[in-house]
Design an enzyme around this catalytic site. Sequence first.
Site, PDB file in Angstrom:
ATOM      1  N   VAL A  66      17.616  70.362  31.622  1.00  0.00           N
ATOM      2  CA  VAL A  66      17.973  71.202  32.643  1.00  0.00           C
ATOM      3  C   VAL A  66      19.444  71.092  32.997  1.00  0.00           C
ATOM      4  CG1 VAL A  66      15.531  71.432  33.413  1.00  0.00           C
ATOM      5  CG2 VAL A  66      17.085  69.436  34.317  1.00  0.00           C
ATOM      6  N   SER A  67      19.813  72.241  33.822  1.00  0.00           N
ATOM      7  CA  SER A  67      21.273  72.171  34.167  1.00  0.00           C
ATOM      8  C   SER A  67      21.486  71.188  35.410  1.00  0.00           C
ATOM      9  CB  SER A  67      21.567  73.556  34.364  1.00  0.00           C
ATOM     10  OG  SER A  67      21.523  74.342  33.136  1.00  0.00           O
TER      11      SER A  67
END
Length: 104
Positions: A66-67
């Site tokens: 995920v970012s």
Amino acid sequence: MALMRIGEFAKEIGVSVQRLRDLDKNGTLKPAVVSPKGTRYYSDEQLYQYTHQNQSHRKVIGYCRVSTNGQKNDLETQISNVKTYMIAKGYSFEVVSDVGSGIN
């Protein structure tokens, strides 16, 4: 018994055609049939034996990312889904996860 050409067999087991030729030369994996012109053919039984014999030595890596830290719940969902898939496929596996910095 279904037969496949060397290129098809190489693609199925994930090696190069040259690697199969080398395995034939050293006697490790002989083709089921060699035509009078020298074309190598491998059987579906050989495919099954090769993939199942070498499966215990392979480990599949599942990568989840995920970012931002705000997406950690999404990361846990990804990890759970990947684990479920790997178990269903019967893989020996490891899951690697990462939280990116959020910077492009």
